[in-house]
Design an enzyme around this catalytic site. Sequence first.
Site, PDB file in Angstrom:
ATOM      1  N   LYS A  38       7.804  -1.671   3.316  1.00 55.09           N
ATOM      2  CA  LYS A  38       6.669  -1.819   4.249  1.00 55.09           C
ATOM      3  C   LYS A  38       6.190  -3.271   4.273  1.00 55.09           C
ATOM      4  CE  LYS A  38       3.514  -0.378   0.566  1.00 55.09           C
ATOM      5  NZ  LYS A  38       2.845   0.795  -0.041  1.00 55.09           N
ATOM      6  N   TYR A 262     -12.376 -30.148   8.102  1.00 56.88           N
ATOM      7  CA  TYR A 262     -13.453 -29.584   8.921  1.00 56.88           C
ATOM      8  C   TYR A 262     -14.733 -29.394   8.118  1.00 56.88           C
ATOM      9  CZ  TYR A 262     -10.139 -28.436  12.666  1.00 56.88           C
ATOM     10  OH  TYR A 262      -9.232 -28.487  13.674  1.00 56.88           O
TER      11      TYR A 262
HETATM   12  C1  LIG Z   1       3.398   0.955  -1.419  1.00 60.69           C
HETATM   13  C2  LIG Z   1       3.739   2.261  -2.022  1.00 60.69           C
HETATM   14  C3  LIG Z   1       4.678   2.357  -3.066  1.00 60.69           C
HETATM   15  C4  LIG Z   1       5.273   1.149  -3.761  1.00 60.69           C
HETATM   16  O1  LIG Z   1       4.445   0.755  -4.830  1.00 60.69           O
HETATM   17  P1  LIG Z   1       4.828  -0.495  -5.771  1.00 60.69           P
HETATM   18  O2  LIG Z   1       3.688  -0.579  -6.723  1.00 60.69           O
HETATM   19  O3  LIG Z   1       4.901  -1.681  -4.880  1.00 60.69           O
HETATM   20  O4  LIG Z   1       6.120  -0.180  -6.405  1.00 60.69           O
HETATM   21  C5  LIG Z   1       5.067   3.619  -3.475  1.00 60.69           C
HETATM   22  N1  LIG Z   1       4.530   4.725  -2.904  1.00 60.69           N
HETATM   23  C6  LIG Z   1       3.582   4.668  -1.939  1.00 60.69           C
HETATM   24  C7  LIG Z   1       3.020   5.931  -1.387  1.00 60.69           C
HETATM   25  C8  LIG Z   1       3.140   3.440  -1.474  1.00 60.69           C
HETATM   26  O5  LIG Z   1       2.202   3.381  -0.528  1.00 60.69           O
END
Ligand SMILES: *Cc1c(COP(=O)(O)O)cnc(C)c1O
Length: 366
Positions: A38, A262
């Site tokens: 993701k 700025y």
């Molecule tokens: C993002 C996510 C993961 C991955 O978690 P990590 O700590 O990055 O390994 C796993 N399961 C779900 C449901 C997530 O949202």
Amino acid sequence: MPKAQETILEIHLDALTHNYNYLRSKLKPQTKFLAVVKAFAYGSDSVEIAKHLETLNADYFAVAYTREGVALRDAGIITPILVLHPQVTNFKTIIERCLEPSVYSPKILREFIRVAEEEKQNDYPVHIKFNTGLNRLGFWHNDVDYIANQLKNTSSIIAKSLFSHLAASEDENEFTLRQIKDFKTIAVDFESQMDYRPWLHLCNTSGVINYPEAHFDMVRCGIGLYGFGNSATEDQNLKPIAKLKSIISQIHLIEKDETVGYNRAYVSKGFEKTATIPIGHADGISRQFGNEKGFVFINGQKAPIIGNVCMDMIMVNITNIDCKEGDEVIIFDQDHKVLNFAESIGTISYEVLTAVSQRVKRVFYR
Ligand SMILES: *Cc1c(COP(=O)(O)O)cnc(C)c1O
């Protein structure tokens, strides 16, 4: 490694292979590996990362939103893809693109069944998500009867897996053990009502490392693949895949009491030397890093960000650093840890990594 000549995010696929093999070595051979890609694979590049992991035989991918799954399908990824947080408006696309939804509420379940029936689907795989303590997404244990009834009344979908998500797998033992226990109870209850056994999965990266007894049928790893283990010990076993680099565009020599940037937020304390770097808040360097909270490295020395972070650049103090225009600037890499950079503004590596915007050029090393 050639020196950066503009702002680039180097992505090292050999490090990704290393991390994948390391995490896999923690699993039983039959345990499946879901790679979480993701948010552009945690700010790197979801397509290149997924392609590489596909060659390493990752069993599943997960994305948060439907659009992210569609992008992987458009790029030719054929591995199953779990969509962790779909909405009703995405369901037709999900089916058209062979994505598999996380079903996390009665409404999502009813609506997905409705669309799957409309689309004349048979045993379309879905993943039922239970809340065991994160209190974010998911059914409650006492929804099991309702879910089982809905599933028995349709042939359009099938529960390919049941899953839940740990709230504190990196630091809280007692709470995590309670989540593991509750998840098992839910699974037993569910299975007693169905004539098939869905896969079970619970662990994220820290869960994989800290709770080998809770790997179940599959694990879901994100941050570990990208080189971070949420602890100093585990960080040593993993290799960060991303390095964020830039260059010095221009050097300025300023007198005492001149201001930089700025709103004239920085005032020089004497005769000083500043460097302007082509990376700003639109590239993922939050304004919070300004005013000497954040820093970069030039020729091995730490240069604090002075004044406000601009949209497209930052200025850093190089008064005591031997450097020239065109020299390489490191924001983070294996030796200059993203964690230290993140902690300078009270955040975590996940946030800094995923913030690196799509405007930054990605350069891949195989
Ligand atoms: C993002 C996510 C993961 C991955 O978690 P990590 O700590 O990055 O390994 C796993 N399961 C779900 C449901 C997530 O949202």
